[in-house]
Motif scaffolding. Structure first.
Motif, PDB file in Angstrom:
ATOM      1  N   UNK A 130       0.825  -1.205   0.000  1.00 39.78           N
ATOM      2  CA  UNK A 130       0.000   0.000   0.000  1.00 39.78           C
ATOM      3  C   UNK A 130       0.860   1.256   0.000  1.00 39.78           C
ATOM      4  N   UNK A 131       1.897   1.299   0.848  1.00 38.66           N
ATOM      5  CA  UNK A 131       2.764   2.470   0.922  1.00 38.66           C
ATOM      6  C   UNK A 131       3.483   2.682  -0.408  1.00 38.66           C
ATOM      7  N   UNK A 132       4.022   1.608  -0.979  1.00 39.33           N
ATOM      8  CA  UNK A 132       4.717   1.739  -2.261  1.00 39.33           C
ATOM      9  C   UNK A 132       3.750   2.156  -3.365  1.00 39.33           C
ATOM     10  N   UNK A 133       2.541   1.600  -3.340  1.00 41.29           N
ATOM     11  CA  UNK A 133       1.561   1.957  -4.355  1.00 41.29           C
ATOM     12  C   UNK A 133       1.172   3.423  -4.291  1.00 41.29           C
ATOM     13  N   UNK A 134       0.985   3.930  -3.086  1.00 39.67           N
ATOM     14  CA  UNK A 134       0.647   5.341  -2.947  1.00 39.67           C
ATOM     15  C   UNK A 134       1.812   6.227  -3.369  1.00 39.67           C
ATOM     16  N   UNK A 135       3.028   5.824  -3.008  1.00 36.88           N
ATOM     17  CA  UNK A 135       4.186   6.633  -3.372  1.00 36.88           C
ATOM     18  C   UNK A 135       4.359   6.689  -4.889  1.00 36.88           C
ATOM     19  N   UNK A 136       4.051   5.604  -5.564  1.00 39.49           N
ATOM     20  CA  UNK A 136       4.163   5.584  -7.032  1.00 39.49           C
ATOM     21  C   UNK A 136       3.212   6.576  -7.685  1.00 39.49           C
ATOM     22  N   UNK A 137       2.160   6.976  -6.974  1.00 39.18           N
ATOM     23  CA  UNK A 137       1.217   7.950  -7.523  1.00 39.18           C
ATOM     24  C   UNK A 137       1.672   9.387  -7.310  1.00 39.18           C
ATOM     25  N   UNK A 138       2.724   9.576  -6.495  1.00 40.12           N
ATOM     26  CA  UNK A 138       3.131  10.943  -6.167  1.00 40.12           C
ATOM     27  C   UNK A 138       3.635  11.692  -7.391  1.00 40.12           C
ATOM     28  N   UNK A 139       4.511  11.072  -8.175  1.00 41.31           N
ATOM     29  CA  UNK A 139       5.029  11.719  -9.381  1.00 41.31           C
ATOM     30  C   UNK A 139       3.918  12.089 -10.358  1.00 41.31           C
ATOM     31  N   UNK A 140       3.068  11.110 -10.755  1.00 42.42           N
ATOM     32  CA  UNK A 140       1.959  11.444 -11.656  1.00 42.42           C
ATOM     33  C   UNK A 140       1.016  12.502 -11.089  1.00 42.42           C
ATOM     34  N   UNK A 141       0.789  12.483  -9.769  1.00 44.81           N
ATOM     35  CA  UNK A 141      -0.127  13.457  -9.177  1.00 44.81           C
ATOM     36  C   UNK A 141       0.426  14.871  -9.245  1.00 44.81           C
ATOM     37  N   UNK A 142       1.757  15.012  -9.292  1.00 44.24           N
ATOM     38  CA  UNK A 142       2.379  16.325  -9.353  1.00 44.24           C
ATOM     39  C   UNK A 142       2.645  16.784 -10.786  1.00 44.24           C
ATOM     40  N   UNK A 143       2.312  15.937 -11.746  1.00 42.38           N
ATOM     41  CA  UNK A 143       2.516  16.305 -13.146  1.00 42.38           C
ATOM     42  C   UNK A 143       1.629  17.489 -13.508  1.00 42.38           C
ATOM     43  N   UNK A 144       2.057  18.237 -14.513  1.00 43.96           N
ATOM     44  CA  UNK A 144       1.319  19.435 -14.889  1.00 43.96           C
ATOM     45  C   UNK A 144      -0.053  19.111 -15.454  1.00 43.96           C
ATOM     46  N   UNK A 145      -0.159  17.995 -16.171  1.00 39.70           N
ATOM     47  CA  UNK A 145      -1.434  17.622 -16.770  1.00 39.70           C
ATOM     48  C   UNK A 145      -1.835  16.246 -16.284  1.00 39.70           C
ATOM     49  N   UNK A 146      -3.110  16.093 -15.962  1.00 33.27           N
ATOM     50  CA  UNK A 146      -3.644  14.805 -15.566  1.00 33.27           C
ATOM     51  C   UNK A 146      -4.436  14.229 -16.723  1.00 33.27           C
ATOM     52  N   UNK A 147      -4.360  12.947 -16.875  1.00 26.83           N
ATOM     53  CA  UNK A 147      -5.187  12.242 -17.832  1.00 26.83           C
ATOM     54  C   UNK A 147      -5.650  10.950 -17.200  1.00 26.83           C
ATOM     55  N   UNK A 148      -6.559  10.235 -17.861  1.00 24.46           N
ATOM     56  CA  UNK A 148      -7.004   8.962 -17.291  1.00 24.46           C
ATOM     57  C   UNK A 148      -5.832   7.997 -17.211  1.00 24.46           C
ATOM     58  N   UNK A 149      -5.790   7.129 -16.187  1.00 22.27           N
ATOM     59  CA  UNK A 149      -4.716   6.142 -16.082  1.00 22.27           C
ATOM     60  C   UNK A 149      -4.645   5.286 -17.325  1.00 22.27           C
ATOM     61  N   UNK A 150      -3.452   4.826 -17.649  1.00 24.50           N
ATOM     62  CA  UNK A 150      -3.263   3.995 -18.830  1.00 24.50           C
ATOM     63  C   UNK A 150      -4.162   2.766 -18.740  1.00 24.50           C
ATOM     64  N   UNK A 151      -4.862   2.479 -19.821  1.00 26.23           N
ATOM     65  CA  UNK A 151      -5.757   1.334 -19.825  1.00 26.23           C
ATOM     66  C   UNK A 151      -7.148   1.660 -19.330  1.00 26.23           C
ATOM     67  N   UNK A 152      -7.390   2.962 -19.022  1.00 25.71           N
ATOM     68  CA  UNK A 152      -8.715   3.352 -18.517  1.00 25.71           C
ATOM     69  C   UNK A 152      -9.443   4.151 -19.580  1.00 25.71           C
ATOM     70  N   UNK A 153     -10.725   3.892 -19.734  1.00 26.58           N
ATOM     71  CA  UNK A 153     -11.520   4.643 -20.725  1.00 26.58           C
ATOM     72  C   UNK A 153     -12.133   5.883 -20.112  1.00 26.58           C
ATOM     73  N   UNK A 154     -12.211   5.914 -18.791  1.00 26.65           N
ATOM     74  CA  UNK A 154     -12.891   7.013 -18.157  1.00 26.65           C
ATOM     75  C   UNK A 154     -11.998   7.845 -17.303  1.00 26.65           C
TER      76      UNK A 154
END
Length: 220
Positions: free
Chosen positions: A189-213
């Motif tokens: 859980x800790x590693x999974x949340x940490x892996x989201x830190x970089x993408x969450x700080x990115x300038x643009x957000x998009x749907x996660x890879x493999x997601x239609x929504x």
């Protein structure tokens, strides 16, 4: 090699931590006294105060141990890693062997229940946050030193550590109340949340890879 005297002191300290955790979980933090803890271990209150300044300190002993393992892992990482890589790799290293380290003192189930006590006891929660702030200052200083920047002039080390600490606190709460209350579950859980830190700080957000929504990913 550790001498007999030091081993005996360590056993006494571990017994105080384990007994304090058991009493805090069973009776509640406020209703447990230092005298209760010392009496249950069959030592004097004077002996208790040789190891801990107060019952707040014994309540947070294992959480502090875990945080110290992480800070040690940070200091031992190679210099070429980026700050975010440093935090991720140090977190993984800190988890190595932590289950055995905790089990030398308390059952994992007791550690988890004590975490829940801390989260729901205002004096303990405030104390943990104070201690965490001290650890964050040390982490900021280490990241700034590695990057060769002045943390008073460059806000990036403090911003990164603040974001990292927030993610870790969120993951901790989710773990303590989630269905997989194991050390390995915490690690994932800790590693999974940490892996989201970089993408969450990115300038643009998009749907996660493999997601239609826009669903998927780790949810807080």
């Amino acid at each position: 090699m550790t001498g007999l005297r030091e081993r005996k002191k360590q056993r006494t300290r571990d017994a105080l931590v384990r007994t304090a955790h058991e009493l805090f979980v069973d009776r509640g933090y406020e209703r447990t006294t230092v005298g209760d803890i010392a009496g249950a271990v069959d030592v004097s209150q004077r002996t208790f105060f040789r190891y801990f300044a107060n019952k707040e300190e014994v309540a947070l002993a294992l959480q502090r141990m875990v945080q110290e393992r992480f800070l040690t892992a940070v200091e031992e990482r190679p210099a070429h890693e980026t700050p975010l890589q440093l935090l991720g790799h140090a977190l993984g290293t800190a988890w190595d062997g932590i289950s055995d380290a905790l089990r030398e003192v308390v059952p994992i189930e007791l550690y988890i229940r004590m975490w829940q006590v801390i989260e729901t006891t205002p004096p303990l929660l405030a104390a943990r946050l104070r201690y965490s702030a001290e650890q964050e200052s040390r982490l900021v200083a280490e990241i700034a030193r590695r990057a060769g920047v002045d943390p008073d002039a460059d806000p990036r080390p403090r911003v990164l550590v603040a974001a990292f600490s927030g993610v870790m606190q969120l993951a901790g709460r989710r773990w303590a109340t989630g269905p997989d209350a194991t050390v390995e579950g915490a690690r994932r859980l800790f590693q999974g949340y940490l892996e989201q830190l970089g993408p969450a700080l990115a300038e643009e957000w998009g749907p996660p890879r493999g997601s239609a929504g826009g669903g998927g990913g780790v949810r807080g």
